[in-house]
Each structure stands twice: as C-alpha cells, then as structure tokens.
Design an enzyme around this catalytic site. Structure first.
Site, mmCIF file in Angstrom:
data_model
loop_
_atom_site.group_PDB
_atom_site.id
_atom_site.type_symbol
_atom_site.label_atom_id
_atom_site.label_comp_id
_atom_site.label_asym_id
_atom_site.label_seq_id
_atom_site.Cartn_x
_atom_site.Cartn_y
_atom_site.Cartn_z
ATOM 1 N N ASN A 136 -72.497 -80.856 22.739
ATOM 2 C CA ASN A 136 -72.579 -81.925 21.734
ATOM 3 C C ASN A 136 -71.618 -81.607 20.600
ATOM 4 O O ASN A 136 -71.903 -80.765 19.750
ATOM 5 C CB ASN A 136 -74.015 -82.039 21.218
ATOM 6 C CG ASN A 136 -74.218 -83.284 20.367
ATOM 7 O OD1 ASN A 136 -73.271 -83.914 19.916
ATOM 8 N ND2 ASN A 136 -75.470 -83.643 20.154
ATOM 9 N N ASN A 141 -72.920 -89.560 16.982
ATOM 10 C CA ASN A 141 -72.905 -90.629 17.989
ATOM 11 C C ASN A 141 -74.007 -90.476 19.029
ATOM 12 O O ASN A 141 -73.999 -91.184 20.036
ATOM 13 C CB ASN A 141 -71.522 -90.704 18.674
ATOM 14 C CG ASN A 141 -71.196 -89.448 19.487
ATOM 15 O OD1 ASN A 141 -72.047 -88.604 19.721
ATOM 16 N ND2 ASN A 141 -69.948 -89.337 19.907
ATOM 17 N N ASP A 163 -70.798 -84.928 24.662
ATOM 18 C CA ASP A 163 -69.769 -85.950 24.466
ATOM 19 C C ASP A 163 -68.372 -85.376 24.671
ATOM 20 O O ASP A 163 -68.200 -84.186 24.962
ATOM 21 C CB ASP A 163 -69.902 -86.566 23.065
ATOM 22 C CG ASP A 163 -70.025 -85.528 21.957
ATOM 23 O OD1 ASP A 163 -69.468 -84.419 22.112
ATOM 24 O OD2 ASP A 163 -70.683 -85.803 20.941
ATOM 25 N N ASP A 328 -66.165 -92.304 43.719
ATOM 26 C CA ASP A 328 -67.591 -92.266 44.005
ATOM 27 C C ASP A 328 -67.915 -93.136 45.228
ATOM 28 O O ASP A 328 -67.325 -94.197 45.420
ATOM 29 C CB ASP A 328 -68.352 -92.781 42.775
ATOM 30 C CG ASP A 328 -69.845 -92.728 42.936
ATOM 31 O OD1 ASP A 328 -70.378 -91.620 43.115
ATOM 32 O OD2 ASP A 328 -70.484 -93.797 42.884
ATOM 33 N N GLU A 357 -65.461 -89.334 48.015
ATOM 34 C CA GLU A 357 -66.777 -88.795 48.358
ATOM 35 C C GLU A 357 -67.285 -89.491 49.620
ATOM 36 O O GLU A 357 -67.550 -90.689 49.621
ATOM 37 C CB GLU A 357 -67.769 -89.034 47.209
ATOM 38 C CG GLU A 357 -69.176 -88.535 47.542
ATOM 39 C CD GLU A 357 -70.242 -89.086 46.610
ATOM 40 O OE1 GLU A 357 -71.231 -88.382 46.379
ATOM 41 O OE2 GLU A 357 -70.091 -90.230 46.133
#
Length: 610
Positions: A136, A141, A163, A328, A357
């Site tokens: 983080n 945010n 993030d 993906d 994948e």
C-alpha cells in the site's frame, strides 16, 4: 490558447478518478491514436445520446473519414478513419451532422523504436503480483466515495489497499531479487459491489482503477521499472467484462454479449475446440458461456467489438511502453477473433510477446494454440507463448510422491518428453504457482527443501520462468484454498505487519534462507546464457534423482536429489555431456568438483558448470 476537448478528456482520465463528460459526449475510444502505425485504419467509438447519425471530419492532411457505421443502440457511432503515412501529429476535428457534438481527437507521434520493441523472452524471469495484496503506497486511495466497494483489509475477499504506488516504491527490491519482467494482475477499473480486488471484472478497459492509481501512474510504473531493467507485462482480459460495465445498460448491438446478455454458464470443456467429434452445441457452450453472472461473456464475432478489443490492446502497448501481454482464459474467446487480435498486434510489434492461459495438463490441447503448430483442422494460431500447466502439476507430484518407476520424478521427465508436441517448447511459461492456485510452498506441504528443489528446477529448466510474489519468502495459504488466502498480503507492504520481506526484518530463518537462495538462483541464471536459451538434454530419473543439461559449448549439468540421504552419482551416465572434461564448478557454492564419482547432499541440487 484553446486546449482540445479530447486533450482535456485524456488528461482527466489519466489524472482523475472520475469519468469526464463534455456536451453529453460520454466516451471517445480509443482515447487517442498515433501516426505511423502499420495499419492505417482506425475505428473510433463515440458514445453519446443520439450518436447514431452522420459525422464529418474537418479537412486534415493525410487523414480521411471513410465511413460511419452503427449498431442497434442509437447512442453509438463507429467512425472509420484512414491515417496515411503522410499524416502528421496534431488534432482531428470531428462533428455530428446535427452539430450537437464536436470533439478534437489527438494524433500523437510514436516513441522512437516503438514498433521494434523486444518482448519478454527466455532471457527473462517474470514476477507476478496481485497489486491489491503487494504493498500500500498511497493510503488516500484505499476507499473512494465514487467507488462501490470500500477497503476491508480484514476480509479475505476484500480490498486490502495495495496499489501501483506500492509497486513503484519497491521496484528496487525486485531489481535486487533479480527479476526482469513484472506481470500485474489487472489494474483496470473494477467498479463492482464486491470482490473487485482481483481485477478480472473490468468495467472500463481504458482506465486504471483509481484505488490503484491512474493511467499516468501506470505509465510511471513502466518508466521506473524500465530504468531498472524490468519490463512490464499487462494482464489482458478479452473474454469478459464486469457486470457493472456501462455497456450492460446500453448494449451497442443486441448480440454484444453472448446468450443475449443473460447468464448461461460455460461448460469449461476446453477439449471441444480440438475435438473432431464435438457437437456445435458443446463448442458454443464452452466459448460463449459465462464464468459467473458477474462476468458477462463478450461476443467478439461482432466486428465492432473485435476492433474495439484489438485497438484497446495496441493502445496500451503504445501508451505504457509494454513488453508483453498475459491473456486470461485464452481458449474461451472466439478462436477466429483470437487470430485477428494476435495477428493485428504482432503486425504492429513483430518482436512483442504474448502468453496465453490454457489451464490443462494435456500438451496436445495446449500446443494447439502456439504459433507454428500444424493443426489437423487447419487452424493457424499466432500465439508465441503458452503457460506450461503440465510441468507445474508434474513438479508438485514429483516432489510429493515416494520415488518409484511410475511415481516421483518420472512425472517431470514425461512432461518434458512431450515437448515434441509444441512448435517452440522454449517459449513455454513455467511456474510453480500463480494467483489461481495454492502456493507452491503449500502444495509441497510446507517442505522448505522441496520448495528449494522446485525453484531450482524452474530457474534452470527450458522455458520462461515466472515466480509468484512471496514465493521467495515461503508465503503459505495453509489449509485454506480460498483465493483470498492464496493472494495473501506481502510481508512489509502494509501497516502493522510483524515481518518485512523488503528489508528482511522479522522473517523467520527459513524465510530469509529461501529469499537468499532465490536471489542466488536468479543471479546464476542471469549470468549464464546456457540457462536462458541453451539446449536441453535430460536423463531418465534414477535413485531419487533427476538430471538434465543446458547449453552446448559450455554446458551446465543440473542434478536434483529429492532423497533424504546423501548420494554418490556415477558420472559415466553423463558422458555425452561431459565429453572428456575432468572438472566443474558448482555454481551455488563455488566449489570445484572432479568429474568422477560426485557426492550430492540429501534434498539438494548441484549446478555443475563443466
């Protein structure tokens, strides 16, 4: 001086968490484009009430408006432009026939050498991060009033606050570790009610999730990583979107989403793609079915959508200076679209790399998708790299089972022996675990020595190695196989953690030992080209050992002993590799060995540079 409308749009999208609107023009996509692309065609998708009308382009040298097309909704227009070689960077002015809408569209200059960029390759080691769980870097945010889901670090399936700023802050750690490519699970907007942290329910394909940062910060990540010799790989999801995507309230065409926008689950029967006996019903159910109700499955057979997804991919490469894509759920997309998508990207970037994948242990099913494979049905794929799930499963079995003629290392040997089915087995992505499965340390029943053996094989075997974040410090999901536990918080990335893997503080002895061992393996791999792109000869398992050699002129012989006792290795079996050499340097220890009968410790590895 007047600032262009689309420049404002882009600026706000890059720097602000809110969606920008101007004169009711809700969206203009792609956000901008570039001159000098291989394909002169560009299709701009305009979203605005009543956009279904004629549009005009103010005269611009080298650019022509060829046509305007429409779907079923009155709120979309697809403007087809031709951007010739003589076009210069600048702003196009486009306006609707009723003069209600007018916008300025930026054509940019490409970065020098953009088309010739090198994609990730066998020289690289990829580090996979789930950014919400890594670090983080900006607590401001974590929860935003404009976002549906707020941070909940105590919930395994909630947002924990990691993030892009956190990743940028710790790039020096990744550089020191020795990785050279960074793959983040999707960081784009996932404005869903729950379970939005993983990133695969995208609700805006052109905007970074503001809880991760913004487009500008994503570009900064790419720049800062490149300065440290680390490329950036984007996780692309062309198969589905999130159910909260604005399209779901106003589909551009009635068939934009498979099964008329209503949930019908996929069968997951991936073999139907290659099965010469498969019914059309089963083929459709596999590719067109949805994963879950919150992931609408896109119909890429719609030409507008196929163009949109292709241009979106090219836009991110050019904008963020990417070195690769991981795709993906690759086989779940329409395979004719996949041909178009891949061919279009590689026409612009011939040396770019893309890994798909295909979650199967069957080499034949996976090989079908790799570029250069001769398929019986005549299908030609353009995908350079495949994920090697076969080797991943074989490696876990090999290290967990007692050794026998048909158990243990024989699984790895047989998996590698199937390489003849692939057009290019060197371009297989090899890994011990990833974000969708239990951690390798967990799969190996928290056996540190076996985990070291697994990492040794992955960083010395043919292919492109990928490490999942935290493997180097033995992150563990225990008895739980919940994805929220698999994607555990990285030690040191969040407040109030007892251990910090970035500094080594608070790590157990075994964790620190594993971290240093991983660094050493990466150092060796990075320094010896034979381990990156050398040839491979392997030997049938013997006496609880598996051995193979990499390289030709200066080979490295790798011997892995999973046994619980020290062994003597008869080196005569490796005569074809040794070829009269009498000594070697063991790379992990630096020790010199005479190549007669070599001793190898219990549950350990030898990397013998001959």
């Amino acid at each position: 001086m007047r600032k262009s409308i689309n420049t404002i749009l882009i600026s706000m999208l890059l720097c602000s968490p809110v969606t920008f609107a101007f004169d009711s023009v809700r969206r203009v996509e792609p956000l901008n484009w570039w001159v000098g692309m291989s394909n002169p065609k560009l299709q701009i998708m305009v979203t605005a009430p009543g956009a279904k009308q004629s549009w005009a382009l103010k005269r611009y040298d080298g650019v022509t408006l060829e046509s305007v097309e429409f779907g079923d909704s009155p709120n979309y227009a697809f403007i087809n432009l031709n951007i010739s070689e003589k076009a210069k960077p600048g702003e196009l002015e486009l306006s609707s026939n009723d003069d209600k809408y007018r916008f300025y569209y930026t054509l940019s200059a490409r970065a020098k050498g953009s088309a010739d960029r090198e994609g990730f390759s066998t020289k690289d080691v990829i580090y996979l991060i789930t950014p919400d769980r890594f670090a983080n870097g900006d607590e401001h945010n974590d929860s935003l009033p404009t976002m549906k889901e707020k941070a909940d670090p105590t919930f395994r399936g909630g947002r924990h606050g990691g993030d892009l700023a956190g990743v940028i802050t710790h790039l020096d750690y990744l550089q020191k570790l020795g990785v050279s490519q960074l793959w983040l699970t999707p960081a784009l907007l996932n404005d869903m009610e729950t379970y939005s942290y993983h990133g695969y329910s995208i609700t805006d394909l052109y905007q970074v999730d503001p809880r991760m940062g913004d487009n500008s910060l994503y570009k900064t990540l790419s720049v800062e990583a490149k300065a440290r010799g680390i490329g950036l790989i984007m996780d692309m999801v062309p198969n589905h979107i999130g159910s909260e995507h604005p399209w779901m309230n106003d589909l551009p065409t009635q068939d934009w989403i498979n099964y008329k926008g209503q949930f019908v689950g996929t069968s997951h029967a991936r073999q139907t793609v290659q099965d010469t006996h498969a019914s059309e019903f089963d083929k459709k159910r596999f590719t067109d079915g949805w994963f879950v109700p919150t992931m609408p499955d896109m119909n890429q057979r719609v030409s507008f959508l196929g163009n949109y997804l292709t241009q979106n991919a090219i836009w991110w490469i050019e904008f963020a200076d990417l070195s690769g894509f991981r795709v993906d759920t690759f086989p779940y997309s329409d395979k004719t679209f996949l041909q178009f998508w891949l061919k279009s990207i590689l026409a612009e970037y011939p040396n770019f790399n893309i890994v798909g994948e295909e979650w199967t242990s069957e080499a034949g099913i996976s090989a079908y998708w790799q570029k250069g494979h001769q398929n019986k049905d005549g299908y030609e794929s353009y995908l350079p790299t495949m994920m090697d799930f076969s080797l991943q499963q074989a490696l876990v079995k090999a290290l967990n089972e007692e050794e026998n003629w048909n158990t243990g290392w024989i699984h790895v040997y047989q998996s590698i022996a199937k390489d003849f089915q692939f057009a290019d087995p060197n371009h297989l992505l090899i890994f011990g675990d990833n974000h969708d499965m239990s951690r390798i340390y967990t799969q190996l029943h928290q056996n540190v020595k076996n985990t070291k053996l697994a990492m040794t094989l992955l960083l010395t075997m043919r292919g492109i190695p990928q490490l999942y974040y935290g493997t180097e410090v033995l992150l563990d999901n225990g008895e739980s196989d919940d994805h929220g536990d698999i994607r555990i918080d990285f030690p040191g990335g969040f407040k109030n953690q007892q251990a910090n893997a970035f500094t080594g503080e608070g790590l157990s002895r075994e964790q620190r030992e594993m971290q240093l061992y991983t660094e050493k393996l990466l150092e060796i791999r990075n320094n010896y080209p034979a381990l990156q792109n050398g040839g491979l000869i392997h030997f049938s398992p013997f006496d609880e050992m598996y051995a193979y050699a990499r390289g030709d002129e200066h080979p490295i012989l790798i011997i892995l002993n999973k046994g619980n006792v020290q062994k003597t290795v008869d080196m005569n079996r490796f005569a074809e590799i040794i070829r009269g050499k009498v000594s070697a340097t063991e790379l992990l220890s630096g020790q010199k060995y005479e190549l007669e009968n070599v001793m190898i410790g219990a549950k350990s590895a030898l990397l013998l540079a001959l």
